[in-house]
Design a protein around this motif. Structure first.
Motif, PDB file in Angstrom:
ATOM      1  N   GLN A  36       0.819  -1.202   0.000  1.00 13.85           N
ATOM      2  CA  GLN A  36       0.000   0.000   0.000  1.00 13.85           C
ATOM      3  C   GLN A  36       0.858   1.260   0.000  1.00 13.85           C
ATOM      4  OE1 GLN A  36      -2.502  -0.963   3.355  1.00 13.85           O
ATOM      5  NE2 GLN A  36      -4.035  -1.867   2.018  1.00 13.85           N
ATOM      6  N   GLU A  37       2.030   1.201   0.636  1.00 14.08           N
ATOM      7  CA  GLU A  37       2.910   2.361   0.667  1.00 14.08           C
ATOM      8  C   GLU A  37       3.718   2.509  -0.617  1.00 14.08           C
ATOM      9  OE1 GLU A  37       5.325   5.660   1.827  1.00 14.08           O
ATOM     10  OE2 GLU A  37       3.308   5.013   2.253  1.00 14.08           O
ATOM     11  N   PHE A  38       4.267   1.410  -1.131  1.00 19.87           N
ATOM     12  CA  PHE A  38       5.172   1.500  -2.278  1.00 19.87           C
ATOM     13  C   PHE A  38       4.558   1.033  -3.590  1.00 19.87           C
ATOM     14  CE2 PHE A  38       7.904   1.055   1.470  1.00 19.87           C
ATOM     15  CZ  PHE A  38       8.529   2.274   1.400  1.00 19.87           C
ATOM     16  N   GLY A  39       3.404   0.394  -3.542  1.00 20.35           N
ATOM     17  CA  GLY A  39       2.734  -0.049  -4.750  1.00 20.35           C
ATOM     18  C   GLY A  39       3.184  -1.418  -5.209  1.00 20.35           C
ATOM     19  N   GLY A  40       2.630  -1.828  -6.312  1.00 20.22           N
ATOM     20  CA  GLY A  40       2.907  -3.139  -6.884  1.00 20.22           C
ATOM     21  C   GLY A  40       2.329  -3.181  -8.281  1.00 20.22           C
ATOM     22  N   GLY A  41       1.639  -4.270  -8.569  1.00 19.14           N
ATOM     23  CA  GLY A  41       0.927  -4.354  -9.827  1.00 19.14           C
ATOM     24  C   GLY A  41       1.565  -5.185 -10.913  1.00 19.14           C
ATOM     25  N   LYS A  42       2.851  -5.456 -10.848  1.00 17.56           N
ATOM     26  CA  LYS A  42       3.510  -6.226 -11.907  1.00 17.56           C
ATOM     27  C   LYS A  42       3.307  -7.730 -11.735  1.00 17.56           C
ATOM     28  CE  LYS A  42       5.627  -2.802 -14.018  1.00 17.56           C
ATOM     29  NZ  LYS A  42       5.111  -2.267 -15.220  1.00 17.56           N
ATOM     30  N   ARG A  43       3.374  -8.195 -10.516  1.00 19.59           N
ATOM     31  CA  ARG A  43       3.233  -9.630 -10.251  1.00 19.59           C
ATOM     32  C   ARG A  43       1.789  -9.938  -9.863  1.00 19.59           C
ATOM     33  NH1 ARG A  43       8.348  -8.928  -6.856  1.00 19.59           N
ATOM     34  NH2 ARG A  43       9.962  -9.280  -8.392  1.00 19.59           N
ATOM     35  N   PRO A  44       1.337 -11.142 -10.121  1.00 18.59           N
ATOM     36  CA  PRO A  44      -0.046 -11.483  -9.771  1.00 18.59           C
ATOM     37  C   PRO A  44      -0.368 -11.248  -8.292  1.00 18.59           C
ATOM     38  CG  PRO A  44       0.867 -13.160 -11.200  1.00 18.59           C
ATOM     39  CD  PRO A  44       1.993 -12.215 -10.867  1.00 18.59           C
TER      40      PRO A  44
END
Length: 138
Positions: free
Chosen positions: A86-94
């Motif tokens: 939630q602080e640094f994000g993600g989105g690339k990995r499932p």
């Protein structure tokens, strides 16, 4: 981990704490109160900056820690692993697609708050010190 920390240093704090403790242990506790009040306000601001999409657990994990020599804001941990997404994000990995886009070390709410507050931390610290110790700037 120090390379990932943002810090502001109050020069002479270690020596001040030592002298206050020698004079009166209550004065050393007041110094800890100064540090705690500063980081409490930073933690409160970071929790407020976390939007509605941030879990209550993640917001609650943002907490101040202070001693007579240092003060810090800590967050996340093994019980709240979602904080980091939630602080640094993600989105690339499932397994990270539920988080906003990755922002690297920039962060979304805690790190921007810490960076902004570091610019004025020494002035804020001095104001809190004057208030708690009943002194005024010369």
């Amino acid at each position: 981990m120090k390379d990932r920390m943002l810090a502001a240093e109050v020069r002479g704090l270690k020596e001040l704490q030592r002298e206050l403790r020698a004079a009166d242990p209550e004065l050393a506790r007041r110094l800890q109160q100064v540090n705690k009040r500063l980081v409490e306000s930073v933690a409160d601001e970071a929790r407020s900056a976390a939007g509605a999409s941030v879990s209550t657990r993640s917001k609650a994990s943002i907490r101040p820690q202070a001693s007579g020599r240092e003060a810090r804001v800590v967050a996340g941990g093994p019980r709240v692993p979602e904080f980091y997404g939630q602080e640094f994000g993600g989105g690339k990995r499932p397994r990270t697609r539920q988080f906003p886009p990755h922002r690297g070390r920039e962060g979304y709410f805690l790190w921007p708050t810490v960076r902004r507050r570091l610019r004025v931390a020494s002035e804020e610290w001095a104001d809190i010190f004057d208030e708690i110790f009943g002194t005024t700037a010369a």
